[in-house]
Design an enzyme around this catalytic site. Structure first.
Site, PDB file in Angstrom:
ATOM      1  N   HIS A 205       9.955  -0.634  -4.426  1.00  0.00           N
ATOM      2  CA  HIS A 205       9.469  -1.157  -5.705  1.00  0.00           C
ATOM      3  C   HIS A 205       9.966  -0.292  -6.868  1.00  0.00           C
ATOM      4  O   HIS A 205      10.385  -0.814  -7.903  1.00  0.00           O
ATOM      5  CB  HIS A 205       7.935  -1.188  -5.728  1.00  0.00           C
TER       6      HIS A 205
ATOM      7  N   LYS B  29      -6.443 -11.986  -0.318  1.00  0.00           N
ATOM      8  CA  LYS B  29      -5.955 -10.894   0.526  1.00  0.00           C
ATOM      9  C   LYS B  29      -7.004  -9.784   0.615  1.00  0.00           C
ATOM     10  O   LYS B  29      -7.826  -9.625  -0.281  1.00  0.00           O
ATOM     11  CB  LYS B  29      -4.653 -10.310  -0.036  1.00  0.00           C
TER      12      LYS B  29
ATOM     13  N   SER C 234       5.426  -2.870   2.123  1.00  0.00           N
ATOM     14  CA  SER C 234       4.094  -2.302   1.945  1.00  0.00           C
ATOM     15  C   SER C 234       3.269  -2.404   3.227  1.00  0.00           C
ATOM     16  O   SER C 234       2.527  -1.478   3.564  1.00  0.00           O
ATOM     17  CB  SER C 234       3.368  -3.003   0.794  1.00  0.00           C
TER      18      SER C 234
END
Length: 159
Positions: A17, A41, A128
């Site tokens: 990122h 989520k 991630s």
């Protein structure tokens, strides 16, 4: 001013990122890193924790600001009067999903371009999800995330 929004859940923010954000800042005058608040989520970090880590990473770089949003990205981008949406790509599977999202964003806000940046070779396989799993199982991935993120991952696994 050429303004771009770099959206994502960033749970957590990785060196992949960071690489995309820094490269976007070479193209645009200002980049808003926009943390998505996605209620569907179950993130490891709260939105506030993610904002705090990302702000620490970019605190000395005026080319960036850090914000959060929920709802449609197209609405957020219009509100911010951005020129572009930044998206990172690692593999063909990313592209298939991202082209669908970009198509819908183009429909909702045709005045905004989606700009795809390929992940650098060092970050092609960094995600991630993998970072979280390895960190929580006490693997050392400190070279795959910025220092503030590594610090917070270690804190999470020790609680």
């Amino acid at each position: 001013m050429r303004l771009a929004v770099y959206p994502g859940s960033f749970d957590p923010f990785t060196n992949g990122h960071l690489d995309i954000a820094l490269r976007a800042a070479n193209i645009f005058d200002h980049v808003i890193i926009a943390v998505l608040h996605n209620q569907s989520k179950q993130p490891l970090f709260t939105v506030e924790e993610r904002l705090s880590m990302i702000r620490e990473i970019f605190e000395k770089d005026p080319r960036f600001s850090v914000d959060s949003f929920s709802g449609l990205l197209a609405h957020y981008v219009k509100k911010k009067q951005a020129n572009a949406i930044i998206r990172g790509l690692r593999a063909v599977s990313d592209f298939e999903f991202e082209i669908q999202v970009a198509s819908m964003n183009a429909h909702l806000c045709p005045e905004v371009e989606t700009v795809f940046l390929m992940a650098s070779e060092d970050n092609l396989f960094v995600s991630s999800s993998i970072i979280k799993e390895i960190a929580l199982l006490e693997g050392d991935i400190s070279d795959k995330v910025p220092a503030p993120v590594w610090r917070e991952l270690c804190r999470k696994r020790n609680t």
